[in-house]
Write a protein that holds these residues in place. Structure first.
Motif, PDB file in Angstrom:
ATOM      1  N   TRP A   1       7.423   5.607   4.189  1.00 32.06           N
ATOM      2  CA  TRP A   1       7.322   4.037   4.394  1.00 32.06           C
ATOM      3  C   TRP A   1       5.579   4.720   5.334  1.00 32.06           C
ATOM      4  O   TRP A   1       5.989   5.032   6.209  1.00 32.06           O
TER       5      TRP A   1
ATOM      6  N   TYR B   1       7.221   1.103   0.448  1.00 32.10           N
ATOM      7  CA  TYR B   1       7.122   2.333   0.824  1.00 32.10           C
ATOM      8  C   TYR B   1       6.377   3.239  -0.804  1.00 32.10           C
ATOM      9  O   TYR B   1       5.830   2.297  -1.386  1.00 32.10           O
TER      10      TYR B   1
ATOM     11  N   ASP C   1      10.994   7.465   7.118  1.00 32.15           N
ATOM     12  CA  ASP C   1      11.904   6.337   7.550  1.00 32.15           C
ATOM     13  C   ASP C   1      11.553   5.827   8.647  1.00 32.15           C
ATOM     14  O   ASP C   1      12.398   6.207   9.601  1.00 32.15           O
TER      15      ASP C   1
END
Length: 188
Positions: A72, A38, A184
């Motif tokens: 991410w 991340y 994500d």
């Protein structure tokens, strides 16, 4: 000092070419490494814009918008794509005063666009420019240096990060290169 500076510039160009060849070889063999975690997307953009602005005194790089998202992905590889888009904007629109970096997000994705105000790209070439070794020949002032690998590598990186990359352009009206990435995604 001037000779050393020129030599350093040429060494940097040569290193970039070798890196591009290595990346293309790794892509072809499926061995391009990704180190994912991340990271705050806006921080990456700010860092790259500052670095590029430092070496580019001719054009002002303007930032518009923020994502305010942590995503991410491979920070270094995504940074490589942003750097490629910015340096291409500098290279293919050298007589212009500004380059605009726009970012925005929704619930699931972030989007970054780099807009130049150069000669633009004919619609027929919009998909071809992502092919390996493809380069648009400039009409005047010679052809910019490079092998035509940067956009191909950028497209592969974005695709492998489960994103999408494209160009919006009309001949004579500049070009805007954009990519969208999931905020994500499934971590593999």
């Amino acid at each position: 000092a001037q000779f050393a500076s020129r030599m350093d510039t040429q060494i940097t160009k040569l290193t970039a070419l070798v890196d591009d060849f290595l990346d293309v070889t790794r892509l072809a063999e499926g061995k391009l490494q990704f180190v994912e975690d991340y990271f705050p997307f806006d921080t990456l953009i700010s860092e790259i814009v500052q670095e590029i602005q430092f070496i580019n005194e001719r054009q002002t790089i303007l930032q518009e918008g923020m994502t305010n998202k942590t995503i991410w992905g491979d920070r270094a590889r995504i940074g490589q794509v942003i750097t490629n888009l910015l340096t291409n904007a500098m290279k293919y629109a050298p007589g212009t005063e500004r380059i605009v970096v726009k970012t925005f997000s929704d619930a699931d994705t972030i989007t970054l666009c780099v807009q130049d105000f150069g000669p633009g790209i004919p619609e027929a070439l919009h998909t071809k420019i992502f092919d390996p070794f493809y380069r648009i020949e400039k009409n005047q002032q010679g052809t910019p240096s490079g092998l035509g690998l940067g956009l191909h590598i950028a497209a592969e990186i974005i695709e492998r990060q489960q994103g999408r990359i494209w160009v919006e352009s009309e001949e004579g009206k500049g070009a805007t290169f954009c990519f969208t990435l999931p905020i994500d995604r499934e971590q593999g």
